[in-house]
Write a protein that holds these residues in place. Structure first.
Motif, PDB file in Angstrom:
ATOM      1  N   ALA A 119      -4.763   2.696  16.785  1.00 29.81           N
ATOM      2  CA  ALA A 119      -4.037   1.763  17.646  1.00 29.81           C
ATOM      3  C   ALA A 119      -3.692   0.486  16.879  1.00 29.81           C
ATOM      4  CB  ALA A 119      -4.878   1.428  18.885  1.00 29.81           C
ATOM      5  N   GLN A 120      -4.614   0.030  16.040  1.00 28.21           N
ATOM      6  CA  GLN A 120      -4.365  -1.175  15.253  1.00 28.21           C
ATOM      7  C   GLN A 120      -3.192  -0.964  14.297  1.00 28.21           C
ATOM      8  OE1 GLN A 120      -4.873  -4.180  15.445  1.00 28.21           O
ATOM      9  NE2 GLN A 120      -6.437  -4.950  14.055  1.00 28.21           N
ATOM     10  N   ARG A 121      -3.187   0.214  13.642  1.00 28.59           N
ATOM     11  CA  ARG A 121      -2.120   0.507  12.679  1.00 28.59           C
ATOM     12  C   ARG A 121      -0.764   0.577  13.374  1.00 28.59           C
ATOM     13  NH1 ARG A 121      -0.588   1.971   7.228  1.00 28.59           N
ATOM     14  NH2 ARG A 121       1.606   2.324   7.638  1.00 28.59           N
ATOM     15  N   ARG A 122      -0.735   1.215  14.537  1.00 25.25           N
ATOM     16  CA  ARG A 122       0.518   1.330  15.286  1.00 25.25           C
ATOM     17  C   ARG A 122       1.005  -0.035  15.724  1.00 25.25           C
ATOM     18  NH1 ARG A 122       4.496   1.178  17.283  1.00 25.25           N
ATOM     19  NH2 ARG A 122       5.670   2.579  18.638  1.00 25.25           N
ATOM     20  N   ARG A 123       0.025  -0.912  16.028  1.00 22.22           N
ATOM     21  CA  ARG A 123       0.373  -2.276  16.436  1.00 22.22           C
ATOM     22  C   ARG A 123       1.053  -3.012  15.289  1.00 22.22           C
ATOM     23  NH1 ARG A 123      -3.363  -7.100  17.801  1.00 22.22           N
ATOM     24  NH2 ARG A 123      -2.221  -8.089  19.494  1.00 22.22           N
ATOM     25  N   GLN A 124       0.442  -2.886  14.092  1.00 25.04           N
ATOM     26  CA  GLN A 124       1.028  -3.555  12.927  1.00 25.04           C
ATOM     27  C   GLN A 124       2.439  -3.045  12.661  1.00 25.04           C
ATOM     28  OE1 GLN A 124      -0.441  -6.107  11.702  1.00 25.04           O
ATOM     29  NE2 GLN A 124      -2.223  -5.686  12.981  1.00 25.04           N
ATOM     30  N   GLU A 125       2.607  -1.719  12.772  1.00 20.11           N
ATOM     31  CA  GLU A 125       3.946  -1.174  12.527  1.00 20.11           C
ATOM     32  C   GLU A 125       4.927  -1.677  13.565  1.00 20.11           C
ATOM     33  OE1 GLU A 125       3.553   3.027  12.465  1.00 20.11           O
ATOM     34  OE2 GLU A 125       2.257   2.992  10.703  1.00 20.11           O
ATOM     35  N   GLY A 126       4.449  -1.814  14.803  1.00 22.32           N
ATOM     36  CA  GLY A 126       5.339  -2.364  15.818  1.00 22.32           C
ATOM     37  C   GLY A 126       5.770  -3.778  15.480  1.00 22.32           C
ATOM     38  N   GLY A 180       7.386   2.617   9.939  1.00 18.51           N
ATOM     39  CA  GLY A 180       5.995   3.034   9.863  1.00 18.51           C
ATOM     40  C   GLY A 180       5.818   4.533  10.077  1.00 18.51           C
ATOM     41  N   ILE A 181       4.613   5.001   9.747  1.00 17.61           N
ATOM     42  CA  ILE A 181       4.331   6.437   9.850  1.00 17.61           C
ATOM     43  C   ILE A 181       4.098   6.809  11.299  1.00 17.61           C
ATOM     44  CG2 ILE A 181       2.907   8.283   8.931  1.00 17.61           C
ATOM     45  CD1 ILE A 181       1.891   6.147   6.895  1.00 17.61           C
ATOM     46  N   PHE A 182       3.243   6.043  11.970  1.00 21.64           N
ATOM     47  CA  PHE A 182       2.881   6.422  13.329  1.00 21.64           C
ATOM     48  C   PHE A 182       3.977   6.065  14.319  1.00 21.64           C
ATOM     49  CE2 PHE A 182      -1.106   8.055  12.391  1.00 21.64           C
ATOM     50  CZ  PHE A 182      -1.837   7.205  11.608  1.00 21.64           C
ATOM     51  N   SER A 183       4.913   5.212  13.922  1.00 19.91           N
ATOM     52  CA  SER A 183       5.986   4.886  14.864  1.00 19.91           C
ATOM     53  C   SER A 183       7.041   5.951  14.905  1.00 19.91           C
ATOM     54  CB  SER A 183       6.645   3.558  14.510  1.00 19.91           C
ATOM     55  OG  SER A 183       5.784   2.776  13.771  1.00 19.91           O
ATOM     56  N   ARG A 184       6.964   6.887  13.935  1.00 15.53           N
ATOM     57  CA  ARG A 184       8.031   7.885  13.862  1.00 15.53           C
ATOM     58  C   ARG A 184       7.705   9.140  14.651  1.00 15.53           C
ATOM     59  NH1 ARG A 184       9.370   8.618   7.675  1.00 15.53           N
ATOM     60  NH2 ARG A 184       7.637   7.222   7.333  1.00 15.53           N
TER      61      ARG A 184
END
Lengths: 149, 132
Positions: free
Chosen positions: A120-127, A140-144
């Motif tokens: 969740a933290q990583r997805r937040r940063q990508e957002g 980002g990776i998880f945003s895709r």
């Protein structure tokens, strides 16, 4: 002969009063005061107790959801995330776990919960990068993740 | 494989009492067929002569529970239905199940305790750390 027994039936007296009273008192045995012993008081208390238990089934769902949310909030704060950020970013990464499961994971599987918090933290940063960075860096990776609905 | 949880059925009735009529009819007509259809249940028919307790169907299960059912003033078909119902039950108590799930090992990674997510320096007791 119906004629004879009708007259007898009208004159008959109750013989199983004890068991009829016990049927009600057995639900009042754990009450406080005279309502666990005296039938007249017990009838009222037992009826109110049943009504309250039927109404409480709707409240129980709300109460348990609030309890799960409290627990998830506490667990995610240990990992440096607040509850709204945690849940919204998990949903954006298409991890659709409900609050009951998340709370159980936080209690019984702390390492799994830590990895979920990291996700969740990583997805937040990508957002944030997608919103503020604008351009040169790759997405980002998880945003895709592709959302199939 | 399916193991029937009902061990034995005891049919206690009196051959003269009026409310045991259904029990007597059951014994005459349907008890043999029932025993043939349920080969792993032992059926005991024990009439006690003279005035005695009310006619009963006693079911004993593999986990030790004994369930008594009154069959006074019941027809033979009703007793047959009751017997098949008891034969299909298990011996667990008939109370409200609090949770539909149960595990003996709820935690695989170790249950959370207040020191799980703290730095390990708080828990580890090694040789006395030298002041640097």
């Amino acid at each position: 002969m119906v004629v004879l027994s009708a007259a007898r039936w009208v004159r008959s007296r109750l013989s199983d009063r004890f068991w009829r009273v016990q049927e009600v008192l057995k639900y009042a045995r754990h009450f406080r005061g005279r309502k666990n012993r005296c039938y007249a008081l017990a009838v009222r208390s037992v009826r109110r107790a049943f009504v309250r238990s039927t109404k409480a089934r709707r409240e129980k769902k709300r109460f348990l959801r609030a309890l799960w949310i409290t627990r998830i909030e506490a667990a995610s704060l240990e990992h440096g995330l607040k509850y709204p950020a945690f849940v919204s970013n998990l949903l954006k990464s298409q991890v659709e776990l409900n609050r009951k499961v998340l709370a159980d994971l936080a209690i019984y599987e702390p390492k799994t919960f830590k990895s979920l918090a990291a996700l969740a933290q990583r997805r937040r940063q990508e957002g944030f990068l997608a919103a503020l960075g604008d351009g040169k860096e790759p997405e980002g990776i998880f945003s895709r993740i592709v959302h199939h609905h | 494989r399916y193991v029937r949880q009902l061990q034995r059925l005891q049919l206690l009735f009196s051959p003269t009492a009026a409310d045991a009529r259904g029990a007597r009819e059951f014994v005459e007509e349907a008890a043999q067929d029932f025993a043939r259809q349920h080969p792993d249940v032992v059926l005991y028919v024990s009439p006690h002569s003279g005035p005695g307790p009310a006619p009963m169907l006693r079911a004993e299960y593999l986990n030790g529970t004994v369930r008594d059912e009154l069959i006074a003033s019941k027809t033979s078909e009703e007793i047959l239905q009751l017997a098949t119902k008891l034969a299909n039950q298990s011996g667990l108590d008939i109370i409200r199940i609090r949770k539909p799930f149960h595990t003996d090992n709820p935690s695989v990674q170790g249950q959370w305790h207040p020191l799980t997510n703290k730095p390990s320096i708080l828990t580890v007791q090694g040789p006395r750390l030298q002041p640097q």
